[in-house]
Scaffold this motif. Structure first.
Motif, PDB file in Angstrom:
ATOM      1  N   ALA A   3       3.001 -10.748 -24.239  1.00  0.00           N
ATOM      2  CA  ALA A   3       3.723 -11.742 -23.435  1.00  0.00           C
ATOM      3  C   ALA A   3       2.793 -12.906 -23.101  1.00  0.00           C
ATOM      4  O   ALA A   3       3.165 -14.080 -23.223  1.00  0.00           O
ATOM      5  N   TYR A   4       1.571 -12.583 -22.707  1.00  0.00           N
ATOM      6  CA  TYR A   4       0.587 -13.621 -22.376  1.00  0.00           C
ATOM      7  C   TYR A   4       0.351 -14.517 -23.590  1.00  0.00           C
ATOM      8  O   TYR A   4       0.352 -15.749 -23.486  1.00  0.00           O
ATOM      9  N   MET A   5       0.172 -13.893 -24.746  1.00  0.00           N
ATOM     10  CA  MET A   5      -0.123 -14.650 -25.974  1.00  0.00           C
ATOM     11  C   MET A   5       1.068 -15.539 -26.357  1.00  0.00           C
ATOM     12  O   MET A   5       0.891 -16.707 -26.729  1.00  0.00           O
ATOM     13  N   ILE A   6       2.282 -15.013 -26.246  1.00  0.00           N
ATOM     14  CA  ILE A   6       3.455 -15.817 -26.616  1.00  0.00           C
ATOM     15  C   ILE A   6       3.613 -16.996 -25.647  1.00  0.00           C
ATOM     16  O   ILE A   6       3.867 -18.122 -26.058  1.00  0.00           O
ATOM     17  N   LEU A   7       3.418 -16.732 -24.359  1.00  0.00           N
ATOM     18  CA  LEU A   7       3.643 -17.785 -23.361  1.00  0.00           C
ATOM     19  C   LEU A   7       2.495 -18.782 -23.263  1.00  0.00           C
ATOM     20  O   LEU A   7       2.708 -19.952 -22.998  1.00  0.00           O
ATOM     21  N   LYS A   8       1.268 -18.292 -23.492  1.00  0.00           N
ATOM     22  CA  LYS A   8       0.121 -19.183 -23.221  1.00  0.00           C
ATOM     23  C   LYS A   8      -0.669 -19.532 -24.481  1.00  0.00           C
ATOM     24  O   LYS A   8      -1.593 -20.336 -24.413  1.00  0.00           O
ATOM     25  N   GLY A   9      -0.335 -18.943 -25.613  1.00  0.00           N
ATOM     26  CA  GLY A   9      -0.926 -19.393 -26.876  1.00  0.00           C
ATOM     27  C   GLY A   9      -1.939 -18.471 -27.501  1.00  0.00           C
ATOM     28  O   GLY A   9      -2.020 -18.371 -28.714  1.00  0.00           O
ATOM     29  N   GLU A  10      -2.758 -17.781 -26.697  1.00  0.00           N
ATOM     30  CA  GLU A  10      -3.808 -16.909 -27.245  1.00  0.00           C
ATOM     31  C   GLU A  10      -3.779 -15.555 -26.550  1.00  0.00           C
ATOM     32  O   GLU A  10      -3.350 -15.457 -25.405  1.00  0.00           O
ATOM     33  N   LEU A  11      -4.300 -14.528 -27.232  1.00  0.00           N
ATOM     34  CA  LEU A  11      -4.421 -13.216 -26.588  1.00  0.00           C
ATOM     35  C   LEU A  11      -5.393 -13.323 -25.413  1.00  0.00           C
ATOM     36  O   LEU A  11      -6.390 -14.045 -25.495  1.00  0.00           O
ATOM     37  N   PRO A  12      -5.134 -12.601 -24.330  1.00  0.00           N
ATOM     38  CA  PRO A  12      -6.014 -12.714 -23.153  1.00  0.00           C
ATOM     39  C   PRO A  12      -7.324 -11.953 -23.343  1.00  0.00           C
ATOM     40  O   PRO A  12      -7.369 -10.961 -24.080  1.00  0.00           O
TER      41      PRO A  12
END
Ligand code: ACO
Ligand code: OAA
Length: 373
Positions: A50-59
């Protein structure tokens, strides 16, 4: 199969650019921002995806910890929303409940400017399980549940609220994988709905509310519920095979099969099928899983139609004690990430989406007076 580039449904035509997802390259692959979905389902959690889809990169580890904490803190529901949910009858379709819940939250916590778009996306992601379970438990069991739990994952949190106890490790992981598989899928009907709405420079809640309405239909997300309704009619694999042959002969649609883009297989199917097989073994099932397998085999042998992501989700969710009506709302809990990412992408390079149409109506004519009609 029909020629994908001709005819209705804008099939095979590009309707814009995206950096979020590729579907069906080589006939069968699915990647989110370049990462293969199979690898994500094996190595990542839904919070990371979810983080990667919403913010662009894996956390990173720290970013993930902070994000999980943030989402946990956004699980609560305002009293006014709880009151609205309490007024929705038990007979309502759960997708209608989420549609109303999303829209109503937009009244209480409006986006108030695109600079708040990430915050609204996180809030919806964190609160959809709370909304659906608060309504479900109040309308079906007469209890007002506490919607804030300490579960790390959104899927585990959902099962906890639904069943009133923390899920097993296996169930929490299956939910997590399921949410990863459903998170994003390029210009599917519900995402396109969200993008069209976004292209008018409307607010995030309107875009997501519209997308929920599109996902509800049985040709899209609603297919997992329809697949379950069909599968639970059968008491044996033989009975299932005969009925599927009859339905095909009658040119009826079998829900959970076929796809608008994939030509060879839906890469999500094999993953959820294996988790469903594990769950079947756990509950000692000897009917639903074999019935599902024979339907899949028959569809392939007779029509070369493959099971899509929705088909084995039906049995997997059923084995975890999830009521059929809540299947598509789970899809919403996941796909809100893809929808919101597409809204943000559309806004970042926007032109209002307004295609043309080929007119096929009557020639130009004069308006007769009412006595002459
Ligand atoms: C997560 C998701 O949203 S995945 C999709 C979930 N939806 C479903 O499972 C609903 C059932 N499936 C369908 O209705 C369709 O396959 C769709 C909507 C997914 C795709 O639609 P289209 O792109 O129009 O399908 P497509 O062009 O591949 O259809 C080819 C032929 O197969 C038939 N067909 C396609 N799917 C099915 C099916 N599930 N059962 C029976 N026949 C089917 C079509 O009727 C069509 O026949 P025709 O050529 O004689 O007209
Ligand atoms: O892409 C589509 O048309 C439907 C689909 O599988 C999805 O949205 O997950």
């Amino acid at each position: 199969m029909t020629d994908k580039k001709t005819g209705a449904g804008l099939r095979g035509q590009s309707a814009g650019q995206t950096a979020i997802c590729t579907v069906g390259a080589a006939g069968n692959s699915l990647r989110y921002r370049g990462y293969a979905v199979d690898e994500l389902a094996e190595k990542a959690t839904f919070n990371e995806v979810a983080y990667m889809i919403l913010k662009g990169e894996l956390p990173t580890r720290d970013e993930l910890a902070a994000y999980q904490q943030r989402l946990k803190g956004l699980r609560g529901l305002p009293d006014a929303l709880k009151e609205v949910l309490e007024r929705i009858p038990a007979s309502a379709h759960p997708m209608d409940v989420l549609r109303t819940g999303c829209s109503f939250l937009g009244n209480l916590e409006p986006e108030d400017g695109f600079e708040n778009q990430q915050d609204v996306a996180d809030r919806l992601l964190a609160s959809f399980p709370s909304m659906i379970c608060y309504w479900y438990r109040f309308s079906h069991d007469g209890v007002r549940i506490e919607v804030e739990t300490d579960d790390e994952g959104i899927g585990g949190h959902f099962l906890h609220l639904l069943h009133g106890k923390p899920p097993s490790e296996l169930h929490a992981r299956v939910m997590d994988v399921s949410l990863i598989l459903y998170a994003e899928h390029e210009f599917n009907a519900s995402t396109f709905t969200a993008r069209v709405c976004a292209s008018t420079l409307s607010d995030m809640h309107s875009c997501i509310t519209g997308a929920i309405g599109s996902l509800r239909g049985p040709l899209h997300g609603g297919a997992n519920e329809m697949a379950m309704a069909m599968l639970e009619k059968y008491h044996s694999a033989e009975q299932a095979r005969e009925d599927v042959l009859r339905m095909l002969e009658a040119k009826e649609k079998i829900m959970g099969f076929g796809h608008a883009v994939y030509r060879e297989k839906d890469p999500r199917n094999a993953i959820i099928r294996e988790w469903s097989r594990k769950l079947a073994a756990e509950v000692g099932d000897e009917v639903l899983f074999p019935v599902s397998e024979i339907v899949e085999k028959t569809m392939w042998e007779e029509k070369k139609l493959f099971a899509n992501a929705d088909f084995y989700h039906a049995s997997a969710y059923h084995f975890m004690g999830i009521p059929t009506g809540l299947f598509t709302p789970i899809f919403v809990m996941s796909r809100v990430t893809g929808w919101a990412a597409h809204v943000m992408e559309q806004r970042s390079n926007n032109r209002i989406i307004r295609p043309g149409a080929d007119y096929i109506g009557p020639e130009d004519r004069a308006v007769p007076s009412i006595d002459q009609r």
